[in-house]
Design an enzyme around this catalytic site. Structure first.
Site, mmCIF file in Angstrom:
data_model
loop_
_atom_site.group_PDB
_atom_site.id
_atom_site.type_symbol
_atom_site.label_atom_id
_atom_site.label_comp_id
_atom_site.label_asym_id
_atom_site.label_seq_id
_atom_site.Cartn_x
_atom_site.Cartn_y
_atom_site.Cartn_z
ATOM 1 N N HIS A 54 0.856 -1.180 0.000
ATOM 2 C CA HIS A 54 0.000 0.000 0.000
ATOM 3 C C HIS A 54 0.900 1.240 0.000
ATOM 4 O O HIS A 54 2.077 1.179 0.356
ATOM 5 C CB HIS A 54 -0.909 -0.003 1.226
ATOM 6 N N GLU A 56 1.231 3.921 1.791
ATOM 7 C CA GLU A 56 1.879 4.372 3.028
ATOM 8 C C GLU A 56 3.115 3.529 3.318
ATOM 9 O O GLU A 56 4.161 4.039 3.741
ATOM 10 C CB GLU A 56 0.907 4.244 4.216
ATOM 11 N N CYS A 82 -5.802 2.128 5.605
ATOM 12 C CA CYS A 82 -6.586 0.941 5.974
ATOM 13 C C CYS A 82 -6.189 0.488 7.366
ATOM 14 O O CYS A 82 -5.100 0.771 7.854
ATOM 15 C CB CYS A 82 -6.373 -0.176 4.963
ATOM 16 N N ALA A 161 -15.939 5.115 -32.776
ATOM 17 C CA ALA A 161 -15.246 5.876 -33.816
ATOM 18 C C ALA A 161 -16.163 5.993 -35.034
ATOM 19 O O ALA A 161 -16.760 5.010 -35.472
ATOM 20 C CB ALA A 161 -13.950 5.178 -34.209
ATOM 21 N N ARG A 191 -8.431 0.798 -22.720
ATOM 22 C CA ARG A 191 -8.778 -0.581 -22.364
ATOM 23 C C ARG A 191 -8.061 -1.012 -21.091
ATOM 24 O O ARG A 191 -8.619 -1.687 -20.227
ATOM 25 C CB ARG A 191 -8.367 -1.540 -23.492
ATOM 26 N N LEU A 211 -9.869 -7.688 -28.911
ATOM 27 C CA LEU A 211 -10.322 -7.006 -27.686
ATOM 28 C C LEU A 211 -9.358 -7.217 -26.532
ATOM 29 O O LEU A 211 -9.773 -7.492 -25.404
ATOM 30 C CB LEU A 211 -11.738 -7.474 -27.295
ATOM 31 N N GLU A 274 -17.540 -1.267 -26.376
ATOM 32 C CA GLU A 274 -16.859 -0.921 -27.631
ATOM 33 C C GLU A 274 -17.716 -1.164 -28.868
ATOM 34 O O GLU A 274 -17.222 -1.058 -29.986
ATOM 35 C CB GLU A 274 -15.536 -1.689 -27.746
ATOM 36 N N PRO A 277 -22.967 0.001 -32.774
ATOM 37 C CA PRO A 277 -23.914 1.065 -32.456
ATOM 38 C C PRO A 277 -25.224 0.578 -31.825
ATOM 39 O O PRO A 277 -25.794 1.271 -30.987
ATOM 40 C CB PRO A 277 -24.178 1.722 -33.815
ATOM 41 N N THR A 279 -25.652 -2.013 -29.796
ATOM 42 C CA THR A 279 -25.347 -2.286 -28.381
ATOM 43 C C THR A 279 -25.215 -0.975 -27.614
ATOM 44 O O THR A 279 -25.790 -0.805 -26.531
ATOM 45 C CB THR A 279 -24.033 -3.099 -28.291
HETATM 46 C C1 AOF Z 1 -4.440 2.015 2.042
HETATM 47 N N1 AOF Z 1 -3.431 2.293 1.202
HETATM 48 O O1 AOF Z 1 -2.445 2.195 -0.788
HETATM 49 C C2 AOF Z 1 -4.596 1.254 -0.579
HETATM 50 C C3 AOF Z 1 -5.686 1.028 0.297
HETATM 51 O O2 AOF Z 1 -6.746 -6.180 -0.575
HETATM 52 P P1 AOF Z 1 -5.893 -5.230 0.165
HETATM 53 O O3 AOF Z 1 -5.375 -5.723 1.468
HETATM 54 O O4 AOF Z 1 -4.796 -4.640 -0.716
HETATM 55 O O5 AOF Z 1 -6.823 -4.025 0.633
HETATM 56 C C4 AOF Z 1 -7.515 -3.341 -0.319
HETATM 57 C C5 AOF Z 1 -8.353 -2.294 0.334
HETATM 58 O O6 AOF Z 1 -7.548 -1.383 1.083
HETATM 59 C C6 AOF Z 1 -9.036 -1.451 -0.741
HETATM 60 O O7 AOF Z 1 -10.276 -1.967 -1.079
HETATM 61 C C7 AOF Z 1 -9.139 -0.108 -0.052
HETATM 62 O O8 AOF Z 1 -10.214 -0.079 0.843
HETATM 63 C C8 AOF Z 1 -7.852 -0.062 0.716
HETATM 64 N N2 AOF Z 1 -6.801 0.418 -0.160
HETATM 65 N N3 AOF Z 1 -5.580 1.439 1.574
HETATM 66 O O9 AOF Z 1 -4.343 2.290 3.226
HETATM 67 C C9 AOF Z 1 -3.433 1.934 -0.074
HETATM 68 N N4 AOF Z 1 -4.623 0.843 -1.864
HETATM 69 ZN ZN ZN Z 2 -3.288 0.070 3.612
#
Ligand code: AOF
Ligand code: ZN
Length: 339
Positions: A54, A56, A82, A161, A191, A211, A274, A277, A279
């Site tokens: 993550h 942090e 988190c 397009a 994509r 695709l 994609e 038309p 759809t």
């Molecule tokens: C953070 N810092 O850079 C991100 C967060 O599946 P995990 O453990 O990677 O957790 C994913 C969840 O954590 C994601 O759904 C979101 O709520 C949070 N993402 N949190 O502190 C991060 N990417």
């Molecule tokens: Zn985190």
């Protein structure tokens, strides 16, 4: 809350580094984190790819690698940290152990396993917390994640397009591209930013498209979704034989909201429609289009196949022209849903 100029600069930088993960972190959001001491950036981190650190934790690691102590620093983070053991240990703990004294957070995390707790845990541990700096910018950056947390279904992005007269295909020739190489690169980039690509079976029959993402580096391929109510998909089509995932759905077009819910259950947060038309018109008529890239090619088809879709039809479906951009030789009108 009054923010200083340097606060804004640091959070802007956090949003910038978060972009590095675009197209690689879904179903997680893009997140950036900057550590600041004495008004200087000492470390940067971002959520780089699914399963990776993550933001942090990468920033703390970056500080240590550069020989800076994160102790006593201020963290600028685009998303509430988190507080759960998921693919990584909790970021709240990492920040506390690192001795971060203040956290400035752009956007709260609506993920049910995180909601509110991250901020509370930091506060309880004596970390000063401020929220809401560049919140709208962060919300825009992680909009498909926020939308999915709230609605459990993808946002829908359409790309179409057309030639000078709004035709999508020259029936005097075998199916082929009529846009520039640069435009194709941009389509592949788009994509990459989507989790799924949806087409109607007609497109498979006429074009036999791959695709997939070939023109820009990609670690993973989007899920291909083919709507085929009458079982007409040719068994030798590329999407059924290239080893990547395709689902063929026999839903008819009256079922689009349910279809989006099902794709949401599969963690598809952004779906690219994609074509063709017919759809696309079903999605427009059902009011289910969130973004529309209308690509204008500077050619004229000899035997046109009219799309029946123009700026007026798109606007009538609740979107408005947001900006005009350039993809290779083509001019592209980007329409977005009015919030
Ligand atoms: C953070 N810092 O850079 C991100 C967060 O599946 P995990 O453990 O990677 O957790 C994913 C969840 O954590 C994601 O759904 C979101 O709520 C949070 N993402 N949190 O502190 C991060 N990417
Ligand atoms: Zn985190």
């Amino acid at each position: 809350m009054e923010w200083s100029e340097s606060d804004v600069q640091f959070m802007t930088r956090a949003l910038e580094v978060a972009e590095t993960g675009r197209g690689r972190v879904s179903p997680n959001p893009l997140v950036g984190c900057i550590l600041v001491k004495d008004d200087k950036i000492i470390a940067e981190g971002w959520h780089d790819h699914l399963g990776g650190l993550h933001a942090e934790q990468m920033a703390i690691h970056d500080a240590e690698q550069k020989g800076h102590s994160p102790n006593g620093s201020t963290a600028y983070i685009t998303l509430e940290p988190c507080n759960h053991f998921g693919r990584t240990p909790p970021c709240t703990q990492a920040l506390m152990w690192a001795g971060v004294k203040k956290a400035i957070i752009a956007h709260y995390d609506p993920n049910p396993t995180v909601r509110g707790q991250g901020i509370q845990v930091l506060k309880d541990a004596g970390v000063e917390v401020e929220t809401g700096l560049l919140e709208a910018e962060a919300a825009h950056q992680m909009r498909e994640f926020l939308h999915w947390c709230e609605h459990r279904k993808p946002i829908v992005t359409v790309k179409l397009a057309v030639d000078k007269n709004g035709s999508v295909d020259d029936r005097s020739q075998s199916a082929g591209r009529f846009t520039s190489e640069g435009c194709l690169d941009a389509v592949h980039q788009l994509r990459k930013e989507c989790d799924g690509i949806l087409v109607g079976v007609e497109t498979i029959i006429r074009d036999n498209p791959s695709l997939n993402i070939r023109r820009v580096p990609a670690e993973r391929q989007p899920l291909r979704v083919v709507i085929d109510p009458n079982g007409r998909i040719p068994q030798d089509s590329k999407v059924l034989n290239d080893g990547e995932e395709t689902i063929v759905l026999s839903d008819d077009f009256s079922n689009l909201p349910a279809l989006l819910n099902r794709l949401g259950d599969m963690e598809i947060q952004r779906l690219m429609v994609e074509g063709g038309p017919v759809t696309i018109k079903h999605f427009l008529n059902a009011g289910l289009v969130d973004e529309f890239y209308l690509v204008q090619a500077d050619v004229e088809h000899q035997t046109p196949y009219p799309s029946g879709i123009d700026a007026q039809i798109i606007t009538a479906a609740g979107l408005s022209l947001n900006q005009t951009i350039t993809w290779g030789d083509e001019s592209v009108q980007l329409f977005s849903r009015i919030a």
